[in-house]
Design a protein around this motif. Sequence first.
Motif, PDB file in Angstrom:
ATOM      1  N   SER A   1      -8.308 -10.613   2.793  1.00 38.47           N
ATOM      2  CA  SER A   1      -8.410  -9.268   3.594  1.00 38.47           C
ATOM      3  C   SER A   1      -7.749  -9.779   5.000  1.00 38.47           C
ATOM      4  O   SER A   1      -7.790 -10.406   5.699  1.00 38.47           O
ATOM      5  CB  SER A   1      -9.755  -8.821   4.096  1.00 38.47           C
ATOM      6  OG  SER A   1     -10.579  -8.509   3.087  1.00 38.47           O
TER       7      SER A   1
ATOM      8  N   ARG B   1     -12.486  -4.310   3.942  1.00 43.34           N
ATOM      9  CA  ARG B   1     -11.090  -3.729   3.956  1.00 43.34           C
ATOM     10  C   ARG B   1     -11.373  -2.326   5.063  1.00 43.34           C
ATOM     11  O   ARG B   1     -11.497  -1.627   4.703  1.00 43.34           O
ATOM     12  CB  ARG B   1     -10.588  -3.271   2.527  1.00 43.34           C
ATOM     13  CG  ARG B   1     -10.491  -4.240   1.401  1.00 43.34           C
ATOM     14  CD  ARG B   1      -9.294  -5.001   1.433  1.00 43.34           C
ATOM     15  NE  ARG B   1      -9.050  -5.819   0.421  1.00 43.34           N
ATOM     16  CZ  ARG B   1      -9.443  -6.880   0.220  1.00 43.34           C
ATOM     17  NH1 ARG B   1     -10.197  -7.542   0.890  1.00 43.34           N
ATOM     18  NH2 ARG B   1      -9.213  -7.567  -1.182  1.00 43.34           N
TER      19      ARG B   1
ATOM     20  N   TYR C   1      -6.815   0.022   6.814  1.00 44.67           N
ATOM     21  CA  TYR C   1      -6.601  -0.713   6.008  1.00 44.67           C
ATOM     22  C   TYR C   1      -5.432  -0.279   5.046  1.00 44.67           C
ATOM     23  O   TYR C   1      -4.589  -0.837   4.560  1.00 44.67           O
ATOM     24  CB  TYR C   1      -7.582  -1.708   5.322  1.00 44.67           C
ATOM     25  CG  TYR C   1      -7.230  -2.983   4.627  1.00 44.67           C
ATOM     26  CD1 TYR C   1      -7.132  -4.228   5.202  1.00 44.67           C
ATOM     27  CD2 TYR C   1      -6.889  -2.973   3.337  1.00 44.67           C
ATOM     28  CE1 TYR C   1      -6.719  -5.260   4.649  1.00 44.67           C
ATOM     29  CE2 TYR C   1      -6.361  -3.978   2.702  1.00 44.67           C
ATOM     30  CZ  TYR C   1      -6.417  -5.373   3.231  1.00 44.67           C
ATOM     31  OH  TYR C   1      -5.941  -6.311   2.603  1.00 44.67           O
ATOM     32  N   ASP C   2      -5.802   0.777   4.559  1.00 42.11           N
ATOM     33  CA  ASP C   2      -5.220   1.472   3.413  1.00 42.11           C
ATOM     34  C   ASP C   2      -3.777   1.961   4.051  1.00 42.11           C
ATOM     35  O   ASP C   2      -2.848   2.398   3.297  1.00 42.11           O
ATOM     36  CB  ASP C   2      -5.857   2.720   3.189  1.00 42.11           C
ATOM     37  CG  ASP C   2      -7.097   2.571   2.028  1.00 42.11           C
ATOM     38  OD1 ASP C   2      -7.326   1.272   2.046  1.00 42.11           O
ATOM     39  OD2 ASP C   2      -7.953   3.517   1.828  1.00 42.11           O
TER      40      ASP C   2
END
Length: 828
Positions: A223, A257, A280-281
């Motif tokens: 991550s 995440r 995170y996306d």
Amino acid sequence: MSQVLAMLENVDRRRKSADREISPTTRSSLGQFMTPAPLARFMASLFRSLSGEIKLLDPGAGIGTLTSAFVEYAVRQIRKPSIEVHAYEIDATMRHHLKATLEECDGFCRQLGADFQWQIHAEDFIEAGVQSLLYEHSLFGERLHRFSHCIMNPPYRKIKSDSSTRLQLQQIGIETSNLYTGFLAIAVHLLEPGGELVAIVPRSFCNGVYFRPFRTFFLSQMSLRHIHVFETRDQAFRDNDVLQENVIIYATKDKTRSSVVITSSADTELDAMTCREVDYDEVVMPDDSERMINIAVSYADSFVSAQLGVFTTTLEELGVTVSTGPVVDFRLRDDLRQNPESDTFPLIYPTHLRQNSVSWPKLNGPKPNAIAASRRSLPWLMPNAWYVLLKRFSAKEEKRRIVASVYDPNQVPGNRVGFENHLNVLHMQGGGLPPDLARGLAIYLNSTLVDLHFRQFSGHTQVNANDLRKLRYPDIATLTRWGRSFDDQFPDQQAIDALLKAEISAMNTLYHASDPVEIQQKIEEALSILTELGMPKAQRNERSALTLLALLALKPGDVWENASAPLIGITPIMDFIRDAYARAYAPNTRETFRRQTMHQFVQAGIAIMNPDDPGRAVNSPKCVYQISPEVLKLVRSFRRGDWHTNLTRHLKEHGSLAERYAHAREMSKVPLKIDGREFTLSPGAHSELIAAIINEFGPRFAPGAEVLYVGDTGAKTIHFDATKFGALGLQFDVHGKFPDVVLYHREMNWLYLIEAVTSHGPVDSKRHAELADLFAGATAGLVFVTAFPDRRIMARYLSDISWETEVWVADAPEHLIHFNGENFIGPH
């Protein structure tokens, strides 16, 4: 913490020494470039979990800079840590220095009661890692040695498809084309669950088809937590003249995440660092099969993605194909012709692209202009029709990455044409494009918005065909309309950007008021003003440009004639930059703005400090600045017809800051006379102390001594007597670890090794040993001296000064302080 600083400074000196010992050929073959100390400290500071037993992996360890930075950080964060280090290094020269570094870390930890164990592995990390992983999964495999932390600066070198390294990695399911991703992949395997990894690596793995298998593997295991970007590609390893877009990544081996911190800096000193935290996306989009890593450094970068997001058409949906130019010239060498002939067709190279069109032929130029019609060449030629051409490679000094040119068949004769392999060609099934579509595509690809997007998401200077395929385009009706509106003359940059802005505004009801193109243009205009005003290179950067805009209260869409002159402090300047230009600088960069931009602006007469209260101190929380009336009047004419006239008049009256600095430096240089020859030292307290050593210390405590060496903060070496050093059995690189002054007393046969200390660097025990080693071959005795300008500064370093050395203070020149030893002054 003086022990900490001494350790890290010694390691950095060791790094520079190792750099000189390794030839460029060896460095290139290893693909390894050592990490500067400031970057190493920053990398170490990214680790968040340092509890329990720490097992650190440092693959490609070099001289141990990263490990020493990690150790220094760990002992500051937790009391008496337990650290076990495994360092891999295959080069013998590096290992010699690595051993010294780890021994120093060991001694440092022992002094603080910390447990430190270390092991150097003199073997190839990839080979050893692959064998360990294969053995663990074999019938007789033992439990693999796992690591809690990994810090690395892996080697950068392409791996040939048939190389043993490539085959070894394939045995454990890793498909990659570069050593650095191989190192990363094995390190990921060797980390324990929850383990942490910090690495400085090329940015190229973040996108592109070649690194897709590695990205898929890496992001399935790790991550991302923090990504640091360098604004220019010559900074991270500038000591080795490396041009490489690098990033520092911090990742943990888990499935969490949440968010990613993205920082950026202009250089390795990390003084003016921008910082933002994103979901995170936004970095790894869930529905992206390519698993690309998107790094939007500033909020303005995210605006780029949002605006281009209104365009959703793919090249395939347009019926357009992109290919590299079919003609590989060295394979058709016998068919190449320097100039056109009756039996040839035109051959187009990147050198033929000019001002968004094709200029052919270029007679007597460096590249052929034609290719003969033969059985070998004809399969690689294309119909002479309309195309869009782009250079596949951009030079480092080029302002734009993507430059598209329209190939017009009416401007080039013949029914076929050859496009050389360093071009990308947009076509339809091997044939031409409709003319209006070709012009519309070129307009879109030449927009500032597309160029910003490409720079943001591409980690290299190549424009690959796959990058162009992944880009989304306006629909065919829009592109055709654009092309038809400019059929006579290709539009300039301003017209192209205005066209896109109008189209996006009409399509997107959520069009963001902060236009990233306007932001970029305004910053570039401010940079242009600073350059034309003659600001030194250190102030020709984005930070200084944004500061100028804040002093003028100019937002991206404002015209220069509307510039004003508010009273504004450093923190409000940074707030203005954040709000108007979407650049969020870290709060601890205030001093960088003050010392490295505003100080020079005031000296240049660009700004006035505290015009409302000239007696207010610079460190007062109420300290403010204001643009000077003369500069305000000048910049209001920027972009007008009288700008250059006004600029010339201003420079004639005030001069450029670079000229003022040069004059001021010359006026304030410290004069020095050695053996009747006159020299000048760079201005400052350090140079004044060096002059005092020669003029005051020498006559008193080394009467009649010869000056063999004088260093200078500006020119590095002012005086170096190689002949006399040679007579004393000494030959070395004067730019190494030399003291500031070396005197030779011929009658006593003593060499005085003198350090001038105004802010750091006394002869402590480490420096004593270092100088003794450097001058070990001397036939003369060695006398070690630390010189201070006054007793106040000396008091800061009393606990660090080595025994058996002398201390001299310039404000009490008749006295000398002796630190133990059998003799008052002399070799020990």
